[in-house]
Design an enzyme around this catalytic site. Sequence first.
Site, PDB file in Angstrom:
ATOM      1  N   GLU A  48       0.827  -1.211   0.000  1.00 25.47           N
ATOM      2  CA  GLU A  48       0.000   0.000   0.000  1.00 25.47           C
ATOM      3  C   GLU A  48       0.858   1.256   0.000  1.00 25.47           C
ATOM      4  O   GLU A  48       0.509   2.248  -0.643  1.00 25.47           O
ATOM      5  CB  GLU A  48      -0.968   0.016   1.176  1.00 25.47           C
ATOM      6  CG  GLU A  48      -1.887   1.207   1.105  1.00 25.47           C
ATOM      7  CD  GLU A  48      -3.204   1.034   1.840  1.00 25.47           C
ATOM      8  OE1 GLU A  48      -3.932   2.033   1.933  1.00 25.47           O
ATOM      9  OE2 GLU A  48      -3.500  -0.073   2.311  1.00 25.47           O
ATOM     10  N   THR A  49       1.977   1.218   0.676  1.00 19.03           N
ATOM     11  CA  THR A  49       2.874   2.371   0.679  1.00 19.03           C
ATOM     12  C   THR A  49       3.365   2.671  -0.729  1.00 19.03           C
ATOM     13  O   THR A  49       3.282   3.811  -1.210  1.00 19.03           O
ATOM     14  CB  THR A  49       4.059   2.128   1.620  1.00 19.03           C
ATOM     15  OG1 THR A  49       3.572   1.959   2.959  1.00 19.03           O
ATOM     16  CG2 THR A  49       5.059   3.276   1.578  1.00 19.03           C
TER      17      THR A  49
END
Length: 127
Positions: A48-49
Amino acid sequence: MPPGQLNDRMGIEILAVSREEVRGRMPVAGNLQPYGLLHGGASGVLAETLGSVLAAQHALPERFPVGLELACTHHRAVTEGWVTGVARPIHVGRSTSTHEIVLTDDQGRRTCTARLTCLHRDSRPRT
């Protein structure tokens, strides 16, 4: 990214950023589940980062990306070393973007495939 956030706690390092791809890595040590394997949630955080940083390359400064959906398939266990991720766009539109994030171990073996869809908001969410 501001210091002291989840990325720092997980040991995530951003290695390269462009509109075509974002690369980063995370140590396995300190991100294990109780049985000594890389925690699936840690893989999700790295995915997700990287996907969010990529979404920002397409949305900012006019719009602000926020995650809508993250799906991760875990292919292989990792017990040591680093996990490296590469995020690439699948679809980039005005209001949404979807990115594929591939995580690999130190031997280059695929450990996780993730897909992140982000909404491109007109304004930054309130904190």
